[in-house]
Design a protein around this motif. Structure first.
Motif, mmCIF file in Angstrom:
data_model
loop_
_atom_site.group_PDB
_atom_site.id
_atom_site.type_symbol
_atom_site.label_atom_id
_atom_site.label_comp_id
_atom_site.label_asym_id
_atom_site.label_seq_id
_atom_site.Cartn_x
_atom_site.Cartn_y
_atom_site.Cartn_z
ATOM 1 N N UNK A 93 8.578 4.215 9.660
ATOM 2 C CA UNK A 93 8.450 4.766 8.310
ATOM 3 C C UNK A 93 9.732 4.566 7.513
ATOM 4 N N UNK A 94 10.873 4.807 8.159
ATOM 5 C CA UNK A 94 12.160 4.733 7.459
ATOM 6 C C UNK A 94 12.505 3.310 7.048
ATOM 7 N N UNK A 95 12.042 2.321 7.796
ATOM 8 C CA UNK A 95 12.378 0.923 7.503
ATOM 9 C C UNK A 95 11.921 0.493 6.116
ATOM 10 N N UNK A 96 10.947 1.193 5.543
ATOM 11 C CA UNK A 96 10.460 0.805 4.211
ATOM 12 C C UNK A 96 11.561 0.890 3.161
ATOM 13 N N UNK A 97 12.532 1.797 3.351
ATOM 14 C CA UNK A 97 13.589 1.929 2.351
ATOM 15 C C UNK A 97 14.534 0.738 2.402
ATOM 16 N N UNK B 173 13.452 -7.589 4.089
ATOM 17 C CA UNK B 173 12.043 -7.973 4.006
ATOM 18 C C UNK B 173 11.209 -7.043 4.870
ATOM 19 N N UNK B 174 10.752 -5.947 4.259
ATOM 20 C CA UNK B 174 9.911 -4.984 4.962
ATOM 21 C C UNK B 174 8.694 -4.666 4.102
ATOM 22 N N UNK B 175 7.821 -3.850 4.639
ATOM 23 C CA UNK B 175 6.625 -3.452 3.896
ATOM 24 C C UNK B 175 6.961 -2.552 2.714
ATOM 25 N N UNK B 176 8.212 -2.105 2.649
ATOM 26 C CA UNK B 176 8.634 -1.349 1.478
ATOM 27 C C UNK B 176 8.522 -2.169 0.206
ATOM 28 N N UNK B 177 8.590 -3.503 0.329
ATOM 29 C CA UNK B 177 8.429 -4.378 -0.834
ATOM 30 C C UNK B 177 7.097 -4.121 -1.531
ATOM 31 N N UNK B 178 6.070 -3.968 -0.732
ATOM 32 C CA UNK B 178 4.720 -3.770 -1.287
ATOM 33 C C UNK B 178 4.649 -2.436 -2.018
ATOM 34 N N UNK B 179 5.194 -1.401 -1.396
ATOM 35 C CA UNK B 179 5.165 -0.069 -1.993
ATOM 36 C C UNK B 179 5.997 -0.030 -3.271
ATOM 37 N N UNK B 180 7.189 -0.609 -3.233
ATOM 38 C CA UNK B 180 8.062 -0.614 -4.414
ATOM 39 C C UNK B 180 7.431 -1.400 -5.557
ATOM 40 N N UNK C 179 -1.754 -0.196 0.078
ATOM 41 C CA UNK C 179 -1.722 -1.263 1.082
ATOM 42 C C UNK C 179 -0.479 -1.159 1.954
ATOM 43 N N UNK C 180 0.688 -1.014 1.333
ATOM 44 C CA UNK C 180 1.921 -0.893 2.111
ATOM 45 C C UNK C 180 1.926 0.346 2.977
ATOM 46 N N UNK C 181 1.540 1.477 2.396
ATOM 47 C CA UNK C 181 1.529 2.721 3.154
ATOM 48 C C UNK C 181 0.510 2.715 4.275
ATOM 49 N N UNK C 182 -0.639 2.105 4.014
ATOM 50 C CA UNK C 182 -1.703 2.065 5.020
ATOM 51 C C UNK C 182 -1.293 1.224 6.226
#
Length: 248
Positions: free
Chosen positions: A184-188, A195-202, A215-218
């Motif tokens: 979860x923390x890696x998204x920040x 290059x993490x899934x945080x890109x999608x959320x941001x 999509x990113x959170x799921x």
């Protein structure tokens, strides 16, 4: 039990299918996109981001495990007992210091990208593994260690053949917790160009596209649940085997 396993396999298959061909699931996210916004994240490959996200978590958790287990072994030996307060303080740093602050301090020294994210995840993951390893090594029954000593085992042999194998399920519980936290923390990390899934959320937050955010959170949420369940299953298996050996 079988029903639960079947559900997990179906969820895993759906996740893989979504990552490989996200456009096939556009109908699920379409109601969340408005004003002509793209329904599926289109600024990079979801599969590549997911694999990179997992790789960062794997590296950080592996390093945290090596250091935390090493510290716990050190402070449970007679020659290292005096370092317990210092080791506990070091392990607590990651939990008391916000990951965002670690990133802010690490970027000037390490630059943007993966490196500062690894530092933040490494520090954040130390405490659960250290405390669980400490509990596993100090909670062993006296007769077990005395029997090993009576067999003429050296300190290193007792550690590698008796103490660590018996403590392994407890240690793995700490690794499981650390891994889920890191996922979860890696998204920040995407705030400093990792290059993490945080890109999608941001991207979703910046454009007001709820479909991207979901999509990113799921993906992160499903990965966390599957990895948590997988490691829990390994823990239960190890515990049963250790119990069988103890009875034998």
């Amino acid at each position: 039990m079988r029903a639960g396993l079947l559900i997990r396999l179906v969820v895993f298959a759906l996740l893989v299918a979504f990552l490989v061909n996200p456009e096939a699931f556009a109908f699920v996210f379409a109601p969340l996109a408005s004003n002509g916004q793209p329904v599926i994240y289109n600024q990079g490959s979801l599969l590549d981001l997911t694999l990179n996200h997992l790789m960062i978590v794997l590296i950080a958790t592996t390093l945290a495990t090596l250091v935390a287990v090493g510290l716990a072994i050190l402070v449970t030996r007679p020659f290292g007992a005096e370092f317990l307060p210092l080791s506990r303080s070091l392990a607590n740093v990651g939990q008391t210091f916000p990951p965002v602050a670690v990133l802010a301090l690490a970027v000037p020294m390490l630059g943007f990208g993966t490196a500062p994210t690894l530092v933040a995840l490494f520090l954040y993951g130390l405490l659960p593994i250290f405390e669980n390893t400490l509990t596993g090594l100090t909670g062993l029954r006296g007769p077990v260690t005395e029997a090993a000593r009576g067999m003429g085992m050296t300190g290193l042999q007792r550690l590698t053949r008796v103490e660590l194998p018996l403590a392994l399920p407890v240690i793995l519980a700490g690794v499981r917790l650390s891994t889920v936290i890191s996922l979860a923390t890696a998204t920040i990390g995407s705030t400093v160009a990792a290059r993490t899934l945080g890109e999608v959320i941001i991207a979703g937050l910046l454009s007001g596209n709820t479909a991207f955010v979901l999509q990113g959170g799921l993906i992160v949420g499903v990965l966390a649940v599957l990895i948590y369940d997988g490691l829990s299953a390994i823990e239960r298996t190890l515990s049963r085997r250790i119990g069988q050996r103890a009875r034998a």
